[in-house]
Write a protein that holds these residues in place. Sequence first.
Motif, PDB file in Angstrom:
ATOM      1  N   SER A 164      61.723 -55.191 -10.455  1.00 19.23           N
ATOM      2  CA  SER A 164      60.492 -54.991  -9.275  1.00 19.23           C
ATOM      3  C   SER A 164      60.703 -53.437  -8.966  1.00 19.23           C
ATOM      4  N   VAL A 165      59.599 -53.016  -8.628  1.00 18.63           N
ATOM      5  CA  VAL A 165      59.448 -51.485  -8.272  1.00 18.63           C
ATOM      6  C   VAL A 165      59.527 -51.565  -6.823  1.00 18.63           C
ATOM      7  N   THR A 166      60.478 -51.429  -6.247  1.00 14.42           N
ATOM      8  CA  THR A 166      60.862 -51.252  -4.717  1.00 14.42           C
ATOM      9  C   THR A 166      60.186 -50.118  -4.103  1.00 14.42           C
ATOM     10  N   ASN A 167      60.002 -48.924  -4.707  1.00 13.70           N
ATOM     11  CA  ASN A 167      59.415 -47.867  -4.056  1.00 13.70           C
ATOM     12  C   ASN A 167      57.920 -47.930  -3.949  1.00 13.70           C
ATOM     13  N   ALA A 168      57.559 -48.177  -2.682  1.00 12.98           N
ATOM     14  CA  ALA A 168      56.089 -48.369  -2.503  1.00 12.98           C
ATOM     15  C   ALA A 168      55.286 -47.271  -2.765  1.00 12.98           C
ATOM     16  N   GLN A 169      55.809 -45.759  -2.731  1.00 17.54           N
ATOM     17  CA  GLN A 169      55.018 -44.963  -2.877  1.00 17.54           C
ATOM     18  C   GLN A 169      54.749 -44.724  -4.446  1.00 17.54           C
ATOM     19  N   VAL A 170      55.811 -45.170  -5.513  1.00 19.03           N
ATOM     20  CA  VAL A 170      55.482 -45.235  -6.852  1.00 19.03           C
ATOM     21  C   VAL A 170      54.353 -46.318  -7.107  1.00 19.03           C
ATOM     22  N   MET A 171      54.683 -47.513  -6.399  1.00 22.99           N
ATOM     23  CA  MET A 171      53.585 -48.437  -6.542  1.00 22.99           C
ATOM     24  C   MET A 171      52.274 -48.116  -6.190  1.00 22.99           C
ATOM     25  N   ARG A 172      51.954 -47.484  -5.115  1.00 23.98           N
ATOM     26  CA  ARG A 172      50.844 -46.855  -4.920  1.00 23.98           C
ATOM     27  C   ARG A 172      49.969 -46.104  -5.758  1.00 23.98           C
ATOM     28  N   ARG A 173      50.958 -45.233  -6.200  1.00 23.23           N
ATOM     29  CA  ARG A 173      50.363 -44.080  -7.113  1.00 23.23           C
ATOM     30  C   ARG A 173      50.056 -44.825  -8.550  1.00 23.23           C
ATOM     31  N   ALA A 174      50.822 -45.875  -8.836  1.00 22.07           N
ATOM     32  CA  ALA A 174      50.284 -46.542 -10.216  1.00 22.07           C
ATOM     33  C   ALA A 174      49.169 -47.402  -9.904  1.00 22.07           C
ATOM     34  N   LEU A 175      48.967 -48.182  -9.060  1.00 27.71           N
ATOM     35  CA  LEU A 175      47.801 -48.912  -8.552  1.00 27.71           C
ATOM     36  C   LEU A 175      46.576 -47.991  -8.621  1.00 27.71           C
ATOM     37  N   THR A 176      46.450 -46.868  -7.954  1.00 27.17           N
ATOM     38  CA  THR A 176      45.619 -45.727  -7.753  1.00 27.17           C
ATOM     39  C   THR A 176      45.166 -45.124  -9.121  1.00 27.17           C
ATOM     40  N   TYR A 177      46.350 -44.801  -9.890  1.00 25.80           N
ATOM     41  CA  TYR A 177      45.849 -44.217 -11.143  1.00 25.80           C
ATOM     42  C   TYR A 177      45.398 -45.282 -12.108  1.00 25.80           C
ATOM     43  N   ALA A 178      46.108 -46.417 -12.288  1.00 26.52           N
ATOM     44  CA  ALA A 178      45.489 -47.382 -13.085  1.00 26.52           C
ATOM     45  C   ALA A 178      44.031 -47.796 -13.044  1.00 26.52           C
ATOM     46  N   ARG A 179      43.803 -47.772 -11.479  1.00 28.51           N
ATOM     47  CA  ARG A 179      42.311 -48.208 -11.233  1.00 28.51           C
ATOM     48  C   ARG A 179      41.245 -47.445 -11.817  1.00 28.51           C
ATOM     49  N   ASP A 180      41.475 -46.029 -11.909  1.00 30.10           N
ATOM     50  CA  ASP A 180      40.709 -45.339 -12.557  1.00 30.10           C
ATOM     51  C   ASP A 180      40.222 -45.538 -14.224  1.00 30.10           C
ATOM     52  N   PHE A 181      41.082 -46.323 -14.622  1.00 34.08           N
ATOM     53  CA  PHE A 181      40.754 -46.271 -16.108  1.00 34.08           C
ATOM     54  C   PHE A 181      40.864 -48.048 -16.489  1.00 34.08           C
ATOM     55  N   GLY A 182      40.664 -48.952 -15.185  1.00 41.55           N
ATOM     56  CA  GLY A 182      40.659 -50.268 -15.394  1.00 41.55           C
ATOM     57  C   GLY A 182      41.922 -51.083 -15.834  1.00 41.55           C
ATOM     58  N   GLY A 183      42.969 -50.027 -15.669  1.00 44.58           N
ATOM     59  CA  GLY A 183      44.494 -50.605 -16.138  1.00 44.58           C
ATOM     60  C   GLY A 183      44.732 -51.880 -15.085  1.00 44.58           C
ATOM     61  N   LEU A 184      45.770 -52.587 -15.760  1.00 43.71           N
ATOM     62  CA  LEU A 184      46.056 -53.749 -15.020  1.00 43.71           C
ATOM     63  C   LEU A 184      47.543 -53.632 -14.876  1.00 43.71           C
ATOM     64  N   ILE A 185      47.974 -53.733 -13.340  1.00 48.32           N
ATOM     65  CA  ILE A 185      49.411 -53.877 -12.935  1.00 48.32           C
ATOM     66  C   ILE A 185      49.946 -55.214 -12.847  1.00 48.32           C
ATOM     67  N   VAL A 186      51.046 -55.537 -13.396  1.00 45.28           N
ATOM     68  CA  VAL A 186      51.545 -56.625 -13.390  1.00 45.28           C
ATOM     69  C   VAL A 186      52.995 -56.642 -12.700  1.00 45.28           C
ATOM     70  N   HIS A 187      53.182 -57.307 -11.910  1.00 47.48           N
ATOM     71  CA  HIS A 187      54.601 -57.197 -11.156  1.00 47.48           C
ATOM     72  C   HIS A 187      55.487 -58.069 -10.831  1.00 47.48           C
ATOM     73  N   HIS A 188      56.825 -58.079 -11.051  1.00 51.08           N
ATOM     74  CA  HIS A 188      57.563 -59.102 -10.709  1.00 51.08           C
ATOM     75  C   HIS A 188      58.090 -59.135  -9.361  1.00 51.08           C
ATOM     76  N   CYS A 189      57.676 -59.994  -8.509  1.00 53.31           N
ATOM     77  CA  CYS A 189      57.656 -59.888  -7.147  1.00 53.31           C
ATOM     78  C   CYS A 189      59.085 -60.473  -6.498  1.00 53.31           C
ATOM     79  N   GLU A 190      59.961 -59.550  -6.565  1.00 53.10           N
ATOM     80  CA  GLU A 190      61.253 -60.028  -6.053  1.00 53.10           C
ATOM     81  C   GLU A 190      62.112 -58.917  -5.499  1.00 53.10           C
ATOM     82  N   ASP A 191      62.412 -58.866  -4.333  1.00 51.42           N
ATOM     83  CA  ASP A 191      63.088 -57.847  -3.663  1.00 51.42           C
ATOM     84  C   ASP A 191      64.605 -57.932  -3.858  1.00 51.42           C
TER      85      ASP A 191
END
Length: 433
Positions: A164-191
């Motif tokens: 899991s990506v526990t760093n929320a800032q990293v996840m936010r940046r990834a979602l934002t960047y991937a959005r611009d080219f239609g990329g899909l983020i798949v995440h293992h939801c477990e703290d």
Amino acid sequence: MSVSALQPLVLANGVFLDPVTGREEGGDLVAEAGVIRDFGHAVRGSRPDGATVVDCRGMVVAPGLIDMRAFVGEPGAEHRETLASASRAAAAGGVTTVVCMPDTNPPVDDPAVVDFLIRRARDTAVVRMLPAAALTKGLHGTEMAEIRLLTEAGAVFLTDGARSVTNAQVMRRALTYARDFGGLIVHHCEDPYLVGDGVMNEGELASRLGLHGAPREAETIMLERDLRLVRLTGGRYHAAMISCADSLAIIERARSEGLDVTCGVSINSLTLNENDIGPYRTFLKLSPPLRHEDDRLAMVEALADGLVDVIVSDHNPQDVETKRVPFAECADGAIGLETMLAAGLRLVHAGELELATLLRAMSTRPAEILGLPQGRLRKGAPADLIVFDAEEPFVLDPATLHSKSKNTPFDGARLQGVVHHTIVDGAVVHSAG
């Protein structure tokens, strides 16, 4: 091994089941140049010159299964599994497309590794093996990988696999960047911090077994955080596997807000519960852990209602050294490519799920999420198909499985549903018997 069809193929005397509409129709199917030309009553007896004819004997013909989550050892852990052995297991289980997780050595965080996997699969696999790429460099969760370059190299989505990506800032940046080219983020939801030393579902059974429990909140808190970030960024997001009723409520709320969110469930969470661990059966130590029966039933109901989109095998081969140890010390994971369909048919035979619903979650919906042309039973679609007898019984003997590792949670289980033929790109890549 090439999977291209060299001659036309006819599937004769089949019962064709469309997972989208649930419609069943008897007749024949003709495939040429790797695509479905026609099928049904109208083409019965219509056989192109030189065609290979497979007599389906009234068995079900459906689109090949698409597994969005499989861990394969190659490169770096070929003693556990290779692309070749995983593909043979997949073919035997009716899976014609496999998405391989980036948890390898080296991890799939460089376009060169993506290219290697594509070429290696082309040369050694009998089914379609598609790479997923790392969301963060080294799968460490601290720095975003070159996700656009990885996607352009051929990765079907971005994920850190079992981490899991526990760093929320990293996840936010990834979602934002991937959005611009239609990329899909798949995440293992477990703290992982909330899981701590937990090795099974937290509750009365864990206490009685003397094992540390992992609370459901380890999943729901991470899922809630992710969906708030999706709301903030407008990115595409897929929860790799959810396992409890509380997570379903979170997904439902996000959908009602119009967020571009989908989710999957492991075949293990649908067909097993925490009681199956029994006398510390290490092949059932999984992540997320097997939950209470109430959670299992909630997941089945959500799948029937369409709230849960896809079923995955969560195929994770482990060798004897990592599994034949005390439960609290063993590695997470079970193999599942070869048993996913038969295990899922338990739900059909129990009256909990319609066959078309099961197949839709294993073929059409994954194809739609990934933007693949497979997973459909219609003219012009790729001829990736399976022929199976949904009623044929068998007792699972791990020694007969095609995976290099044998850590199946269904060891010795009585199952129904045998895949007799698997077709990829119009060519038969597996035949039982």
